[in-house]
Design an enzyme around this catalytic site. Sequence first.
Site, PDB file in Angstrom:
ATOM      1  N   GLU A   3      29.504  43.196  46.254  1.00 63.45           N
ATOM      2  CA  GLU A   3      28.309  43.125  45.402  1.00 63.45           C
ATOM      3  C   GLU A   3      27.452  41.900  45.727  1.00 63.45           C
ATOM      4  OE1 GLU A   3      29.435  44.530  41.120  1.00 63.45           O
ATOM      5  OE2 GLU A   3      27.330  44.990  41.528  1.00 63.45           O
ATOM      6  N   ASP A  41      36.960  45.272  45.942  1.00 62.51           N
ATOM      7  CA  ASP A  41      36.882  45.813  44.589  1.00 62.51           C
ATOM      8  C   ASP A  41      37.050  47.315  44.702  1.00 62.51           C
ATOM      9  OD1 ASP A  41      36.245  46.726  42.105  1.00 62.51           O
ATOM     10  OD2 ASP A  41      34.308  45.707  41.961  1.00 62.51           O
ATOM     11  N   ASN A  90      37.710  49.261  42.206  1.00 64.56           N
ATOM     12  CA  ASN A  90      37.204  49.878  40.962  1.00 64.56           C
ATOM     13  C   ASN A  90      38.163  50.882  40.336  1.00 64.56           C
ATOM     14  OD1 ASN A  90      34.761  48.906  39.757  1.00 64.56           O
ATOM     15  ND2 ASN A  90      33.692  49.434  41.650  1.00 64.56           N
ATOM     16  N   HIS A 108      33.989  38.811  38.068  1.00 66.37           N
ATOM     17  CA  HIS A 108      35.280  38.920  38.761  1.00 66.37           C
ATOM     18  C   HIS A 108      35.766  37.515  39.137  1.00 66.37           C
ATOM     19  CE1 HIS A 108      35.021  43.356  39.921  1.00 66.37           C
ATOM     20  NE2 HIS A 108      33.795  43.100  39.478  1.00 66.37           N
TER      21      HIS A 108
END
Lengths: 266, 266
Positions: free
Chosen positions: A36, A153, A155, A257
Amino acid sequence: MHTVTTVNVNGLRAAARKGFGSWLAGTGADVVCLQEVRAEPGQLDDGLRRPEGWHAYWAPAAAKGRAGVALLTRSEPERLRIGFGEPEFDDSGRYLEADLPGLTVASLYLPSGEAGTERQAEKERFMAAFLPYLAGLRKRAADDGREVLICGDWNIAHQPADLKNWRANQRNAGFLPEERAWLSRVFGEEGGYTDVVRALHPDTAGPYSWWSYRGRAFDNDTGWRIDYHVATPQLAGRCVKAYVERAATHAERWSDHAPVTAVYGP
Amino acid sequence: MHTVTTVNVNGLRAAARKGFGSWLAGTGADVVCLQEVRAEPGQLDDGLRRPEGWHAYWAPAAAKGRAGVALLTRSEPERLRIGFGEPEFDDSGRYLEADLPGLTVASLYLPSGEAGTERQAEKERFMAAFLPYLAGLRKRAADDGREVLICGDWNIAHQPADLKNWRANQRNAGFLPEERAWLSRVFGEEGGYTDVVRALHPDTAGPYSWWSYRGRAFDNDTGWRIDYHVATPQLAGRCVKAYVERAATHAERWSDHAPVTAVYGP
DNA sequence: CTTCCAATG
DNA sequence: CATTAGAAG
């Protein structure tokens, strides 16, 4: 011998304003996987785009301000690869892979979405295409005598121990039965990989690596373990230490995070 | 006897966070005209929506987060009117009118746009419809023995003295020949109104009431005078003092405009 | 609750 | 350069 950190920065420009730079300056890692990034390299300040002492590689998404992964390595990789060969995701800023001597390491940002939405369907398409790639990657690496480490990540929380309120989340994206089953395949015969942090800490709740910005999730440690080191079993067996740097994003809170770090011995 | 202030707040919620409230608490005005509220009343805190000691009236735009004018009056008006009878602009959050004893006062936020764009065409349609309304309003008021005062952000500088760099801006919206000519009609026979601040200060540069956020426009006083008190001549003749409260938005800078205040004697 | 974008000024 | 809304997380 590698120390590898993965962290979803939730917008690198915002993270940099709030202290990402001093965290990076202080890390002992020799590989850092970012997710991200939400910026093209050209939108980053020089010191961030080419950090002193690092080789930096960027895989931004075609959609501005979305996704984006990066790899920072102290030594120069032999080879880089963006995407995993599935055209839909080639320029989605979700997968960047580098070959270091004896090790293929990747930064992964798996799509997220709410259950029942088009975003969730996209996540499922990603998962369907990514598992065979992972399996093939492991086999090719075995032939070459290389280890593989997919950090990022994902998810998805795998088991009840991987999130605070698992019962309440059984119908929520990130802990759906089909998502958990898919991760089981990654960690089972089909994928052939090991969940490094869980292997070292089989009996802990968490350690969580993401806490929602909503409510007091961070203070109450109402978190999820969705950021993983996913390694070939031999590499996982070399891991001597694995931990979540909760403090790194605590005081300054430069992301929702926290960095997940593992030390792989020789 | 009235002290009237007009100010474009550039988002009342943001302005409130930065000190609009203390400015309002300290003002000696008995009528305050606001433009660019950019919020529906329900999005405002109670203390802002119904400020202690004021009657507050809101004309938000149908488009969320855009335009929006308001009137704060210390005494309760006899009548309120939203819009000026042109359907295109009735719910555009650009005109709110109140009748106080002997005085019709309005808060106006004229559209702005860049030259040659659809926004500029909208501005021109507004101007075309608004001038006859203004003329009619003055005539009706004269028959009733009322004065009229249209305060607000007209988004046009009238003469070279009304902006810092008039030469460089002759092709820019806000100082186009056709816009200036239109203001001349408002201030001429056709409209029959007076530019109150200019009448009192015929030889000053400015006083400017808006400075771009870009560059160092405020520090260099590279401003525009686009916020006006537009009054019937008799009322304008009663103005004993008129000034721009540059300091109000200087220290705290809660808007890119500054309040323009005029004191009308009995 | 935060990121960033887009439109708007 | 700043506002707000909206998509996304």
